[in-house]
Design an enzyme around this catalytic site. Structure first.
Site, PDB file in Angstrom:
ATOM      1  N   GLY A  46       0.841  -1.195   0.000  1.00 28.04           N
ATOM      2  CA  GLY A  46       0.000   0.000   0.000  1.00 28.04           C
ATOM      3  C   GLY A  46       0.873   1.241   0.000  1.00 28.04           C
ATOM      4  O   GLY A  46       2.065   1.170   0.311  1.00 28.04           O
ATOM      5  N   GLN A  51       2.874   9.886   1.900  1.00 30.48           N
ATOM      6  CA  GLN A  51       4.237   9.333   1.872  1.00 30.48           C
ATOM      7  C   GLN A  51       5.077   9.853   0.708  1.00 30.48           C
ATOM      8  O   GLN A  51       6.294   9.759   0.735  1.00 30.48           O
ATOM      9  CB  GLN A  51       4.184   7.800   1.821  1.00 30.48           C
ATOM     10  CG  GLN A  51       3.623   7.182   3.094  1.00 30.48           C
ATOM     11  CD  GLN A  51       3.488   5.686   2.956  1.00 30.48           C
ATOM     12  OE1 GLN A  51       2.519   5.189   2.409  1.00 30.48           O
ATOM     13  NE2 GLN A  51       4.482   4.956   3.433  1.00 30.48           N
ATOM     14  N   CYS A  92       6.383  -0.379   7.313  1.00 30.63           N
ATOM     15  CA  CYS A  92       5.978   0.815   6.573  1.00 30.63           C
ATOM     16  C   CYS A  92       7.126   1.243   5.664  1.00 30.63           C
ATOM     17  O   CYS A  92       8.284   1.259   6.100  1.00 30.63           O
ATOM     18  CB  CYS A  92       5.631   1.937   7.553  1.00 30.63           C
ATOM     19  SG  CYS A  92       5.065   3.447   6.736  1.00 30.63           S
ATOM     20  N   LEU A  93       6.798   1.605   4.437  1.00 30.57           N
ATOM     21  CA  LEU A  93       7.820   2.053   3.486  1.00 30.57           C
ATOM     22  C   LEU A  93       8.503   3.330   3.978  1.00 30.57           C
ATOM     23  O   LEU A  93       9.622   3.630   3.568  1.00 30.57           O
ATOM     24  CB  LEU A  93       7.205   2.284   2.102  1.00 30.57           C
ATOM     25  CG  LEU A  93       6.666   1.022   1.401  1.00 30.57           C
ATOM     26  CD1 LEU A  93       5.939   1.406   0.123  1.00 30.57           C
ATOM     27  CD2 LEU A  93       7.789   0.037   1.114  1.00 30.57           C
ATOM     28  N   HIS A 134      -3.965   1.128   8.064  1.00 29.69           N
ATOM     29  CA  HIS A 134      -2.607   1.704   8.070  1.00 29.69           C
ATOM     30  C   HIS A 134      -2.539   2.904   7.106  1.00 29.69           C
ATOM     31  O   HIS A 134      -1.996   3.957   7.457  1.00 29.69           O
ATOM     32  CB  HIS A 134      -1.621   0.596   7.665  1.00 29.69           C
ATOM     33  CG  HIS A 134      -0.195   1.009   7.518  1.00 29.69           C
ATOM     34  ND1 HIS A 134       0.802   0.595   8.379  1.00 29.69           N
ATOM     35  CD2 HIS A 134       0.433   1.776   6.581  1.00 29.69           C
ATOM     36  CE1 HIS A 134       1.963   1.112   7.994  1.00 29.69           C
ATOM     37  NE2 HIS A 134       1.768   1.833   6.898  1.00 29.69           N
ATOM     38  N   GLU A 135      -3.111   2.762   5.912  1.00 29.18           N
ATOM     39  CA  GLU A 135      -3.054   3.841   4.915  1.00 29.18           C
ATOM     40  C   GLU A 135      -3.918   5.035   5.332  1.00 29.18           C
ATOM     41  O   GLU A 135      -3.534   6.186   5.126  1.00 29.18           O
ATOM     42  CB  GLU A 135      -3.498   3.346   3.527  1.00 29.18           C
ATOM     43  CG  GLU A 135      -2.707   2.176   2.952  1.00 29.18           C
ATOM     44  CD  GLU A 135      -1.207   2.326   3.022  1.00 29.18           C
ATOM     45  OE1 GLU A 135      -0.704   3.462   3.118  1.00 29.18           O
ATOM     46  OE2 GLU A 135      -0.517   1.295   3.004  1.00 29.18           O
ATOM     47  N   HIS A 138      -2.101   7.192   7.630  1.00 32.85           N
ATOM     48  CA  HIS A 138      -1.147   8.095   6.956  1.00 32.85           C
ATOM     49  C   HIS A 138      -1.845   9.384   6.521  1.00 32.85           C
ATOM     50  O   HIS A 138      -1.285  10.474   6.660  1.00 32.85           O
ATOM     51  CB  HIS A 138      -0.544   7.432   5.711  1.00 32.85           C
ATOM     52  CG  HIS A 138       0.640   6.556   5.972  1.00 32.85           C
ATOM     53  ND1 HIS A 138       1.785   7.005   6.586  1.00 32.85           N
ATOM     54  CD2 HIS A 138       0.874   5.252   5.668  1.00 32.85           C
ATOM     55  CE1 HIS A 138       2.671   6.008   6.646  1.00 32.85           C
ATOM     56  NE2 HIS A 138       2.137   4.927   6.102  1.00 32.85           N
TER      57      HIS A 138
HETATM   58  O1  GNR Z   1       4.193  -2.688   2.454  1.00 36.68           O
HETATM   59  C1  GNR Z   1       3.613  -2.566   3.538  1.00 36.68           C
HETATM   60  N1  GNR Z   1       3.391  -3.677   4.293  1.00 36.68           N
HETATM   61  C2  GNR Z   1       2.586  -3.684   5.410  1.00 36.68           C
HETATM   62  C3  GNR Z   1       2.643  -4.808   6.229  1.00 36.68           C
HETATM   63  C4  GNR Z   1       1.856  -4.892   7.360  1.00 36.68           C
HETATM   64  C5  GNR Z   1       0.999  -3.854   7.667  1.00 36.68           C
HETATM   65  C6  GNR Z   1       0.938  -2.722   6.878  1.00 36.68           C
HETATM   66  C7  GNR Z   1       1.727  -2.647   5.748  1.00 36.68           C
HETATM   67  S1  GNR Z   1       1.623  -1.246   4.732  1.00 36.68           S
HETATM   68  C8  GNR Z   1       3.225  -1.225   4.031  1.00 36.68           C
HETATM   69  C9  GNR Z   1       3.308  -0.166   2.938  1.00 36.68           C
HETATM   70  C10 GNR Z   1       3.149   1.197   3.567  1.00 36.68           C
HETATM   71  O2  GNR Z   1       3.974   1.711   4.268  1.00 36.68           O
HETATM   72  N2  GNR Z   1       2.021   1.796   3.382  1.00 36.68           N
HETATM   73  O3  GNR Z   1       1.776   2.970   3.944  1.00 36.68           O
HETATM   74 NI    NI Z   2       3.013   3.026   5.724  1.00 34.01          NI
END
Ligand code: GNR
Ligand code: NI
Length: 169
Positions: A46, A51, A92-93, A134-135, A138
């Protein structure tokens, strides 16, 4: 198409609250296409516009094994979240190399527009439900490490700053 630079924690721009998209036009579609390319290139499941330093309510997701089921959420809103929650490890990236447990609802319903500007409601569970939550965090300026203890968060912050200093040197 372009691969966009991803902001790294503790960059203060990760805490900017995103504004709703006013209309789904070619500018927004171009951004969505760059975000998908950036997400696939980074091997993420995601990516939120926040980001890539764009503070509009846009998210791309692909939780498929084959990486061929892109999901685009414009102006997403969680309209229902299950009371049942579970803790699972997240990454998270914007916080590369860090994984830790976060509690999330098992299942959520999300109302959002697609790239045609068509509104629909998606029922998400499993990894998709985790990713959606999670997104959407953000977009509200929240990074998953903010759910961890201040001790853990400060250790992560120091580690990221040290790495950023070394990368620059
Ligand atoms: O790539 C991603 N893997 C992930 C693994 C477990 C819970 C959430 C994520 S999201 C993350 C990509 C990202 O940072 N999205 O904002
Ligand atoms: Ni993230």
């Amino acid at each position: 198409m372009a691969i966009l630079p991803i902001l790294c924690y503790p960059d203060p721009r990760l805490h900017i609250v995103a504004k709703p998209v006013q209309g789904v036009d070619d500018r927004v579609r171009g951004l969505v296409s760059d975000m998908l390319e950036t997400m696939y290139d980074a091997h993420g499941i995601g990516l939120a516009a926040t980001q890539v330093d764009v503070h509009e309510r846009i998210v791309v997701i692909d939780v498929s094994e084959e990486r061929n089921e892109p999901l685009v959420l414009i102006n997403p809103e969680i309209v229902w979240a299950s009371a049942e929650k579970h803790r699972g490890d997240e990454g998270c990236l914007s916080v590369p190399g860090i994984y830790d447990g976060v509690e999330r609802s098992d299942s959520v319903h999300v109302r959002a527009m697609d790239v045609q500007g068509q509104s629909r409601t998606i029922e998400a569970d499993g990894l998709l439900a985790v990713c959606v939550q999670h997104e959407l965090d953000h977009l509200l300026g929240k990074v998953f490490v903010e759910y961890l203890s201040p001790l853990k968060r400060n250790r992560i912050k120091s580690k990221m700053l040290k790495r950023q200093r070394e990368d620059r040197a």
